[in-house]
Motif scaffolding. Structure first.
Motif, PDB file in Angstrom:
ATOM      1  N   VAL A   1       0.835  -1.203   0.000  1.00 33.01           N
ATOM      2  CA  VAL A   1       0.000   0.000   0.000  1.00 33.01           C
ATOM      3  C   VAL A   1       0.871   1.255   0.000  1.00 33.01           C
ATOM      4  O   VAL A   1       0.575   2.238  -0.697  1.00 33.01           O
TER       5      VAL A   1
ATOM      6  N   TYR B   1       2.049   2.087  -3.428  1.00 32.26           N
ATOM      7  CA  TYR B   1       0.979   2.696  -4.228  1.00 32.26           C
ATOM      8  C   TYR B   1       0.886   4.196  -3.947  1.00 32.26           C
ATOM      9  O   TYR B   1       0.811   5.009  -4.867  1.00 32.26           O
TER      10      TYR B   1
ATOM     11  N   THR C   1     -10.423   4.940   2.231  1.00 32.74           N
ATOM     12  CA  THR C   1      -9.043   5.147   1.758  1.00 32.74           C
ATOM     13  C   THR C   1      -8.255   6.034   2.718  1.00 32.74           C
ATOM     14  O   THR C   1      -7.040   5.900   2.819  1.00 32.74           O
TER      15      THR C   1
ATOM     16  N   PHE D   1      -7.594   9.461  -4.260  1.00 29.44           N
ATOM     17  CA  PHE D   1      -7.493   8.026  -4.008  1.00 29.44           C
ATOM     18  C   PHE D   1      -8.816   7.574  -3.397  1.00 29.44           C
ATOM     19  O   PHE D   1      -9.141   7.917  -2.264  1.00 29.44           O
TER      20      PHE D   1
ATOM     21  N   ARG E   1     -12.344   4.594  -3.331  1.00 31.58           N
ATOM     22  CA  ARG E   1     -12.971   3.320  -3.683  1.00 31.58           C
ATOM     23  C   ARG E   1     -13.908   3.553  -4.869  1.00 31.58           C
ATOM     24  O   ARG E   1     -14.535   4.618  -4.958  1.00 31.58           O
TER      25      ARG E   1
ATOM     26  N   SER F   1      -9.123   2.395  -5.876  1.00 27.76           N
ATOM     27  CA  SER F   1      -8.497   1.331  -5.085  1.00 27.76           C
ATOM     28  C   SER F   1      -8.914  -0.061  -5.539  1.00 27.76           C
ATOM     29  O   SER F   1      -8.488  -1.055  -4.966  1.00 27.76           O
TER      30      SER F   1
ATOM     31  N   TYR G   1      -4.411  -1.024  -6.244  1.00 27.64           N
ATOM     32  CA  TYR G   1      -5.267  -1.925  -5.480  1.00 27.64           C
ATOM     33  C   TYR G   1      -4.983  -1.911  -3.966  1.00 27.64           C
ATOM     34  O   TYR G   1      -4.696  -2.939  -3.359  1.00 27.64           O
TER      35      TYR G   1
ATOM     36  N   ASP H   1      -7.136  -1.636  -1.503  1.00 29.73           N
ATOM     37  CA  ASP H   1      -8.534  -1.659  -1.043  1.00 29.73           C
ATOM     38  C   ASP H   1      -8.690  -2.467   0.240  1.00 29.73           C
ATOM     39  O   ASP H   1      -9.628  -3.249   0.389  1.00 29.73           O
TER      40      ASP H   1
ATOM     41  N   SER I   1      -2.362  -6.545  -5.291  1.00 33.62           N
ATOM     42  CA  SER I   1      -1.286  -5.694  -4.765  1.00 33.62           C
ATOM     43  C   SER I   1      -0.023  -6.502  -4.465  1.00 33.62           C
ATOM     44  O   SER I   1       1.088  -5.990  -4.572  1.00 33.62           O
TER      45      SER I   1
END
Length: 572
Positions: free
Chosen positions: A7, A10, A31, A71, A73, A99, A126, A128, A168
């Motif tokens: 994460v 990202y 997020t 960022f 969902r 995400s 990804y 999420d 991810s």
């Protein structure tokens, strides 16, 4: 396999891709939580991100000198908010990152709304899920099932979170699931559907031994979430509660304003990283050593540190020390409150009986000890009910079962109805009729011999005898002995070699005790990497299911419920 790093990378990539200049980070509720677990505000500020906003906030000012990193969902609500935002943009340029998979129709709607051509990029990153530790993740979902069936919206959200985790970590796994659990089978099928549908996204470089996803159900081991814990991270969550690394200390007697809420993050707190898996006695000793080391550099200000109270007094009396060592100040406060609660609730004695109920098979002794503690006024209603729940799970079918008498004692003691009802609920949820494994008896001669020898030698620590069922399940899996009849593969293929990359997901929630098991297995088993996830991270107060005996809406639940109807190839 490192969920936190995945994460974090990202978020770093989003910031890098937006280029130099001042930026605002636009997020939603979920997020915001995901980012806060891997980056501190001060770290992001150093990357020229000067403002943090919620997309759904109605009071944002136009700031045309800022670039916006979004960022979010890929929900209908977020897409609608973005459409409104792009029609009247508040910032100069928009870099949009979803995400999870976003539908073609939603991308088209966003493109049509972007009349001023402020969108520079749309990608799928990804992240999420909530990355708790490198080897532990959560979806922060409570009450994912209604009785024995998925809540449809929760099934869809869990499928999204779990497939995002796989993407991810760049894993396209073979899938095994717990046969005794219908929710485990449904989730396995839903994840497989997404992998099949999004085959281009899951087209990763093949490894010699394919990764393995093992889907389990909390109902197979309802004991572990009911036990008091004695390692630092697990104990803090059980007694104080951890919510996205934050601990609410506002109810601590005499707490100072700056310590009403504290953050415990292994990424940014060296003391926590070094002590999160140690037992309570070692933590107190390590805090004392840290503070004495500081005192040695201040010879005029020597004083003895014999107790937690001495340490707290020392911290409060030295503003310079507090400024230099906010971390130590925080941990002295947390450990001090844990100590207070342990004494106030008589938890050493309670925990010893809990461990006896979970690990021994002496019914007479267990019943006597539970009754003794139910008469102790220092034992709280919750702890009293918890002891009876553990007794009910272990001795459910014992010939001398005394559960009705214990329930009467709870009632006579004035224990609230909501706690007493939990006893029958936990048996309905995780009793012998439901469990696919034998939770309380060794399975083979080797295990029986080990238990016998353990009994002869005694136990080094009576408070940490228990090992979660997950330890045995993973041990059998790694050795190639996990039975296909209990944990079948989804599809015709099976794994011939010892698995190397294992993702375990527990429907109904994982625990920090199980996270410690995974941490220790990762350290002790060469060539094996395990990541554990759950719909939530449990403590005793969190319910894994809703127990109302009603039929779920929409049958067993659709994997695609709440998902876009089309999923495009990877946008980035």
């Amino acid at each position: 396999m490192n969920a936190v790093l995945a994460v974090k990378q990202y978020v770093s990539k989003m910031i890098e891709d937006s280029g130099p200049g001042m930026k605002v980070l636009l997020m939603d509720r979920e997020t915001t939580g995901a980012v806060s677990m891997v980056y501190t505000q001060s770290e992001i500020l150093q990357r020229e991100v000067y403002l943090f906003e919620r997309l759904d906030s109605a009071h944002r000012e136009p700031m045309k000198h800022l670039k916006a990193i979004c960022f979010l969902r890929p929900t209908k609500e977020n897409v609608e908010f973005l459409i409104q935002e792009l029609r009247r943009p508040k910032y100069s340029t928009y870099f949009i990152y979803f995400s999870n998979v976003i539908s073609k129709s939603d991308v088209k709607a966003l493109a049509e709304a972007d009349e001023q051509e402020v969108v520079a990029e749309v990608q799928e990153f990804y992240g999420d899920y909530i990355a708790v530790n490198p080897h532990l993740f959560s979806l922060n979902l409570l009450g994912c099932c209604q009785g024995r069936h998925w809540d449809p919206a929760q099934l869809a959200r869990t499928t999204q979170g779990l497939t995002a985790l796989l993407l991810s970590l760049k894993k396209c796994p073979m899938i095994r699931y717990q046969l005794s659990s219908e929710p485990a089978r449904r989730l396995a099928e839903c994840v497989k559907q997404v992998i099949t549908k999004e085959y281009e996204l899951f087209d990763f470089r093949r490894t010699e031994v394919p990764p393995l996803l093992l889907i389990l159900d909390r109902s197979d081991d309802a004991i572990t979430p009911l036990l008091n814990q004695w390692t630092y991270q697990a104990m803090v969550h059980e007694l104080l509660g951890i919510n996205n690394n934050r601990i609410d200390l506002s109810r601590v007697p005499g707490i100072s304003k700056d310590l009403r809420e504290v953050v415990l993050s292994a990424e940014n707190d060296e003391f926590y990283a070094n002590n999160m898996y140690l037992n309570f006695a070692e933590i107190g000793s390590n805090i004392k050593n840290l503070m004495e080391d500081f005192q040695r550099r201040k010879p005029k200000e020597q004083q003895k540190l014999e107790s937690i109270a001495d340490m707290k007094a020392f911290v409060e009396n030295y503003p310079q020390f507090r400024k230099m060592s906010g971390t130590v100040s925080k941990h002295v406060t947390v450990v001090g409150e844990l100590s207070r609660l342990v004494a106030e609730r008589n938890l050493l004695e309670v925990s010893e009986v809990e461990q006896e109920l979970a690990c021994q098979n002496d019914h007479s002794s267990a019943l006597q000890n539970v009754r003794r503690l139910l008469q102790n006024p220092r034992v709280t209603e919750l702890d009293a009910a918890r002891l009876v729940m553990l007794y009910a799970l272990h001795y459910e079918r014992h010939s001398s079962n005394s559960l009705p008498g214990l329930l009467s004692e709870l009632r006579n003691r004035g224990v609230a109805d909501r706690y007493r009802k939990l006893v029958s609920a936990v048996v309905e949820y995780g009793g012998k009729r439901v469990r696919g494994s034998d939770l309380f008896s060794p399975k083979d001669a080797v295990a029986i011999t080990k238990q016998f020898l353990k009994g002869l030698k005694g136990v080094e620590n009576v408070y940490t005898q228990h090992q979660p069922l997950l330890h045995e399940t993973l041990d059998q899996l790694i050795k190639g002995k996990l039975r296909d009849s209990q944990f079948p593969y989804l599809g015709p293929n099976t794994l011939r070699d010892r698995p190397q990359d294992i993702i375990v997901f527990i429907i109904g929630g994982a625990t920090y005790e199980e996270a410690l098991t995974v941490y220790n297995l990762n350290r002790s088993t060469a060539g094996v990497r395990i990541v554990l996830g759950g719909t939530t991270i449990h403590n005793t107060r969190r319910k894994p299911v809703t127990f109302e005996p009603r039929e779920p809406r929409g049958g067993a639940g659709s994997c695609a419920e709440g998902r876009p109807s089309h999923a495009p190839p990877h946008l980035g």
